[in-house]
Write a protein that holds these residues in place. Structure first.
Motif, PDB file in Angstrom:
ATOM      1  N   LEU A  79     -12.977   5.556  -4.984  1.00 14.07           N
ATOM      2  CA  LEU A  79     -11.873   4.948  -4.234  1.00 14.07           C
ATOM      3  C   LEU A  79     -12.071   3.442  -4.168  1.00 14.07           C
ATOM      4  CD1 LEU A  79     -11.547   7.276  -1.097  1.00 14.07           C
ATOM      5  CD2 LEU A  79      -9.960   7.131  -3.002  1.00 14.07           C
ATOM      6  N   SER A  80     -10.962   2.704  -4.130  1.00 20.16           N
ATOM      7  CA  SER A  80     -11.061   1.264  -3.890  1.00 20.16           C
ATOM      8  C   SER A  80     -11.545   1.033  -2.461  1.00 20.16           C
ATOM      9  CB  SER A  80      -9.696   0.603  -4.089  1.00 20.16           C
ATOM     10  OG  SER A  80      -8.786   1.047  -3.095  1.00 20.16           O
ATOM     11  N   ASN A  81     -12.062  -0.158  -2.192  1.00 19.54           N
ATOM     12  CA  ASN A  81     -12.554  -0.475  -0.843  1.00 19.54           C
ATOM     13  C   ASN A  81     -11.457  -0.338   0.200  1.00 19.54           C
ATOM     14  OD1 ASN A  81     -15.130  -1.026  -1.814  1.00 19.54           O
ATOM     15  ND2 ASN A  81     -14.691  -3.206  -2.133  1.00 19.54           N
ATOM     16  N   GLU A  82     -10.224  -0.801  -0.168  1.00 24.13           N
ATOM     17  CA  GLU A  82      -9.104  -0.730   0.789  1.00 24.13           C
ATOM     18  C   GLU A  82      -8.740   0.717   1.100  1.00 24.13           C
ATOM     19  OE1 GLU A  82      -9.118  -2.397  -2.007  1.00 24.13           O
ATOM     20  OE2 GLU A  82      -8.786  -4.529  -1.561  1.00 24.13           O
ATOM     21  N   ALA A  83      -8.669   1.543   0.053  1.00 27.34           N
ATOM     22  CA  ALA A  83      -8.321   2.949   0.259  1.00 27.34           C
ATOM     23  C   ALA A  83      -9.405   3.673   1.044  1.00 27.34           C
ATOM     24  CB  ALA A  83      -8.103   3.637  -1.085  1.00 27.34           C
ATOM     25  N   ALA A  84     -10.661   3.416   0.726  1.00 23.21           N
ATOM     26  CA  ALA A  84     -11.765   4.060   1.429  1.00 23.21           C
ATOM     27  C   ALA A  84     -11.778   3.686   2.907  1.00 23.21           C
ATOM     28  CB  ALA A  84     -13.094   3.681   0.773  1.00 23.21           C
ATOM     29  N   GLN A  85     -11.505   2.412   3.173  1.00 22.21           N
ATOM     30  CA  GLN A  85     -11.478   1.957   4.569  1.00 22.21           C
ATOM     31  C   GLN A  85     -10.393   2.674   5.368  1.00 22.21           C
ATOM     32  OE1 GLN A  85     -13.530  -0.153   6.215  1.00 22.21           O
ATOM     33  NE2 GLN A  85     -12.342   0.102   8.102  1.00 22.21           N
ATOM     34  N   SER A  86      -9.192   2.744   4.797  1.00 23.64           N
ATOM     35  CA  SER A  86      -8.077   3.376   5.507  1.00 23.64           C
ATOM     36  C   SER A  86      -8.262   4.880   5.635  1.00 23.64           C
ATOM     37  CB  SER A  86      -6.754   3.085   4.786  1.00 23.64           C
ATOM     38  OG  SER A  86      -6.438   1.732   4.820  1.00 23.64           O
ATOM     39  N   VAL A  87      -8.583   5.540   4.515  1.00 23.76           N
ATOM     40  CA  VAL A  87      -8.588   7.008   4.482  1.00 23.76           C
ATOM     41  C   VAL A  87      -9.848   7.588   5.104  1.00 23.76           C
ATOM     42  CG1 VAL A  87      -8.501   9.020   2.965  1.00 23.76           C
ATOM     43  CG2 VAL A  87      -7.096   7.027   2.461  1.00 23.76           C
ATOM     44  N   LEU A  88     -11.013   7.110   4.687  1.00 23.53           N
ATOM     45  CA  LEU A  88     -12.266   7.721   5.135  1.00 23.53           C
ATOM     46  C   LEU A  88     -12.738   7.182   6.484  1.00 23.53           C
ATOM     47  CD1 LEU A  88     -14.193   7.786   1.724  1.00 23.53           C
ATOM     48  CD2 LEU A  88     -12.867   9.616   2.805  1.00 23.53           C
ATOM     49  N   ASN A  89     -12.634   5.875   6.677  1.00 22.59           N
ATOM     50  CA  ASN A  89     -13.129   5.286   7.928  1.00 22.59           C
ATOM     51  C   ASN A  89     -12.133   5.398   9.071  1.00 22.59           C
ATOM     52  OD1 ASN A  89     -15.396   4.601   6.464  1.00 22.59           O
ATOM     53  ND2 ASN A  89     -14.847   2.443   6.233  1.00 22.59           N
ATOM     54  N   ASN A  90     -10.836   5.148   8.747  1.00 25.74           N
ATOM     55  CA  ASN A  90      -9.814   5.170   9.804  1.00 25.74           C
ATOM     56  C   ASN A  90      -9.049   6.482   9.874  1.00 25.74           C
ATOM     57  OD1 ASN A  90     -10.561   2.501  10.339  1.00 25.74           O
ATOM     58  ND2 ASN A  90      -8.995   1.672   8.956  1.00 25.74           N
ATOM     59  N   GLY A  91      -9.158   7.308   8.830  1.00 28.52           N
ATOM     60  CA  GLY A  91      -8.486   8.607   8.830  1.00 28.52           C
ATOM     61  C   GLY A  91      -6.982   8.521   8.734  1.00 28.52           C
ATOM     62  N   ILE A  92      -6.458   7.457   8.087  1.00 34.89           N
ATOM     63  CA  ILE A  92      -5.006   7.299   7.963  1.00 34.89           C
ATOM     64  C   ILE A  92      -4.628   7.167   6.491  1.00 34.89           C
ATOM     65  CG2 ILE A  92      -4.710   6.244  10.234  1.00 34.89           C
ATOM     66  CD1 ILE A  92      -4.652   3.507   8.891  1.00 34.89           C
ATOM     67  N   THR A  93      -3.350   7.435   6.195  1.00 35.88           N
ATOM     68  CA  THR A  93      -2.843   7.362   4.822  1.00 35.88           C
ATOM     69  C   THR A  93      -2.834   5.921   4.333  1.00 35.88           C
ATOM     70  OG1 THR A  93      -1.463   9.322   5.127  1.00 35.88           O
ATOM     71  CG2 THR A  93      -0.834   7.830   3.366  1.00 35.88           C
ATOM     72  N   TYR A  94      -3.168   5.764   3.070  1.00 37.54           N
ATOM     73  CA  TYR A  94      -3.146   4.434   2.441  1.00 37.54           C
ATOM     74  C   TYR A  94      -2.129   4.432   1.310  1.00 37.54           C
ATOM     75  CZ  TYR A  94      -4.516   0.496  -0.520  1.00 37.54           C
ATOM     76  OH  TYR A  94      -4.501  -0.652  -1.272  1.00 37.54           O
ATOM     77  N   GLU A  95      -1.259   3.417   1.293  1.00 37.35           N
ATOM     78  CA  GLU A  95      -0.310   3.222   0.196  1.00 37.35           C
ATOM     79  C   GLU A  95      -0.446   1.806  -0.333  1.00 37.35           C
ATOM     80  OE1 GLU A  95       3.722   4.772   0.568  1.00 37.35           O
ATOM     81  OE2 GLU A  95       3.168   5.672   2.493  1.00 37.35           O
ATOM     82  N   GLY A  96      -0.330   1.676  -1.648  1.00 29.19           N
ATOM     83  CA  GLY A  96      -0.451   0.360  -2.238  1.00 29.19           C
ATOM     84  C   GLY A  96      -0.180   0.391  -3.725  1.00 29.19           C
ATOM     85  N   THR A  97      -0.691  -0.623  -4.421  1.00 23.97           N
ATOM     86  CA  THR A  97      -0.537  -0.729  -5.874  1.00 23.97           C
ATOM     87  C   THR A  97      -1.913  -0.849  -6.508  1.00 23.97           C
ATOM     88  OG1 THR A  97       1.587  -1.863  -5.598  1.00 23.97           O
ATOM     89  CG2 THR A  97       0.541  -2.037  -7.741  1.00 23.97           C
ATOM     90  N   GLU A  98      -2.139  -0.083  -7.569  1.00 22.52           N
ATOM     91  CA  GLU A  98      -3.414  -0.135  -8.279  1.00 22.52           C
ATOM     92  C   GLU A  98      -3.166  -0.148  -9.780  1.00 22.52           C
ATOM     93  OE1 GLU A  98      -5.975   3.055  -7.180  1.00 22.52           O
ATOM     94  OE2 GLU A  98      -6.214   2.385  -5.097  1.00 22.52           O
ATOM     95  N   GLU A  99      -4.121  -0.690 -10.510  1.00 20.30           N
ATOM     96  CA  GLU A  99      -4.065  -0.640 -11.963  1.00 20.30           C
ATOM     97  C   GLU A  99      -4.869   0.563 -12.450  1.00 20.30           C
ATOM     98  OE1 GLU A  99      -5.689  -3.458 -15.457  1.00 20.30           O
ATOM     99  OE2 GLU A  99      -4.074  -4.356 -14.265  1.00 20.30           O
ATOM    100  N   ILE A 100      -4.188   1.445 -13.191  1.00 21.25           N
ATOM    101  CA  ILE A 100      -4.831   2.642 -13.724  1.00 21.25           C
ATOM    102  C   ILE A 100      -4.599   2.669 -15.234  1.00 21.25           C
ATOM    103  CG2 ILE A 100      -4.970   5.165 -13.636  1.00 21.25           C
ATOM    104  CD1 ILE A 100      -3.765   5.023 -10.833  1.00 21.25           C
TER     105      ILE A 100
END
Length: 452
Positions: A123-144
């Motif tokens: 997971l990206s740092n932003e996604a990990a922070q929101s989802v795993l640490n804060n327990g909330i949904t994360y939405e954004g843009t990523e390069e895949i």
């Protein structure tokens, strides 16, 4: 006369500048609103796939999310290297999907350039922070894989409410209905149409200004002190202003007609088909996982396994709410479960499918996709046959999108473009009128000395 040349050049430069500014304004506002339309549809698809995908997983595997020896389970079902659901989502919607334990993917449909699944990606740092640490949904843009995607990560929580992983869905930013080519076509068309109309307008203005300056040359100095001739000059400036505004209106109408009437309609149609396909495919997949067994008719009721759908609106309400669509299950040609309401507020139970749909789906056993009149509303719809254990078609699964909601999208797109275009036309008219009259005033007060 040197001043004549200067006046002609100034008028043409002002005209070209205003045409360029008007074109840039139309380009910017049209491009922005079309991009917003596409972005909104990407977000809607992302939400639908995410919600339905999670419902499918929960219906397929019973129990709570949990981690044992570093591996992710739902109930007693191991999720690590279980690609069934994520692969089905890729096949049916072309969306990326993955399941993470903590910050590491353990099941994914993303395949790299070497043909290997990207299991183990982080997971990206932003996604990990929101989802795993804060327990909330994360939405954004990523390069895949070198492309930009709109992404959504939903926390997976154990029975204690602790986030132990993530459910991921990604939709390519330019790939809803393969619209990138249509958007490029729209941008190119705006520029080409504006340049052609602008050139035509400049040619007309050039001929008019040539005639206008010829009159000044003929009148020479005598008109400078004459109020009647001065009034004639002002009238000619006003007519020249109206010619310029006429050029703006032509540019606006042609661009509106082509981009809204052609390109944007194609984009909207493509969005609708994509949304319809995702809702229909994932909706039916959810029904398959939630209600096990074969389709059958027993005692004039439609069953899947031991579950009767007559009067049971739970699944159609769920799918309709997530996908913002009209959902129905038919027994033969009759609605027995639907989220569609009639004028009196009651569900449209007992209403019939059209003859065209009956012939295609029930008699020929084929899918039907197209426009139909559905409970007094025109819809873009998809009907899929429901087949029993003997191979006989005994019902239909229907998903439809109200045509009015489609036309509303186009209307909502037209409105700001029209409003800003009218404002730009008015501002351009007043600007040209002010500047051109100021130039003529300078000529009227110019101290002309005739050579001996």
């Amino acid at each position: 006369m040197k001043k004549k040349v200067m006046l002609k050049g100034k008028l043409m430069r002002v005209s070209i500048l205003l045409i360029a500014l008007f074109t840039a304004t139309i380009f910017f506002i049209t491009n922005t609103n079309v991009n917003n339309l596409v972005e909104n549809n990407i977000s809607a698809k992302l939400d639908s796939v995410s919600y339905l995908g999670m419902d499918i997983i929960k219906s397929k595997y019973y129990g709570d999310w949990n981690v044992k020896s570093g591996k992710l389970f739902i109930g007693e079902n191991l999720i690590n290297d279980n690609f069934e659901v994520v692969d089905a989502i890729k096949e049916k919607t072309d969306a990326f999907a993955a399941i993470y334990v903590n910050d590491e993917s353990v099941a994914t449909n993303i395949v790299d350039g070497d043909g290997k699944r990207t299991v183990g990606s982080k997971l990206s740092n932003e996604a990990a922070q929101s989802v795993l640490n804060n327990g909330i949904t994360y939405e954004g843009t990523e390069e895949i894989l070198g492309q930009k995607y709109n992404v959504k990560y939903v926390p997976l929580k154990d029975n204690m409410g602790k986030a132990i992983g993530a459910w991921f869905v990604g939709v390519q930013k330019i790939d809803v209905g393969s619209q990138d080519g249509k958007i490029k076509q729209m941008r190119t068309s705006i520029v080409v149409i504006s340049v052609l109309c602008g050139l035509l307008g400049c040619i007309i203005l050039m001929f008019y200004s040539k005639k206008y300056l010829k009159d000044i040359d003929t009148l020479k100095v005598s008109f400078l002190g004459s109020s009647s001739n001065s009034n004639k000059t002002q009238q000619k400036v006003l007519r020249m202003s109206l010619l310029l505004i006429g050029t703006f209106i032509v540019i606006w109408f042609v661009i509106q007609g082509f981009t809204i009437g052609n390109v944007v309609n194609k984009i909207v149609d493509s969005n609708v088909k994509d949304k319809l396909n995702a809702a229909s495919e994932l909706g039916y997949m959810l029904i398959e996982e939630k209600y096990k067994g074969d389709w059958s008719i027993v005692d004039d009721k439609l069953y899947k396994g031991t579950n009767s759908f007559n009067g049971n609106a739970e699944i159609v309400d769920t799918i309709g709410s997530i996908t913002e669509s009209r959902s129905t299950i038919f027994m033969n040609d009759t609605r027995i479960s639907t989220n569609i309401l009639q004028a009196d507020g009651t569900r449209a139970i007992g209403t019939k499918a059209s003859n065209e749909v009956i012939n295609t789906v029930l008699k020929e056993g084929k899918e039907f996709t197209g426009e139909t009149t559905d409970v007094e509303k025109i819809c873009v719809a998809r009907y899929m046959p429901l087949i029993d254990s003997t191979g006989k078609t005994i019902g239909m699964w229907f998903v439809g999108i109200d045509k009015k909601s489609i036309s509303d999208q186009i209307t909502d797109l037209r409105k700001p473009i029209t409003q800003i275009s009218i404002m730009a036309i008015i501002i351009a008219f007043m600007t040209f009128l002010f500047l051109s009259r100021r130039m003529v005033y300078d000529v009227d007060n110019y101290d002309i000395k005739l050579s001996a």
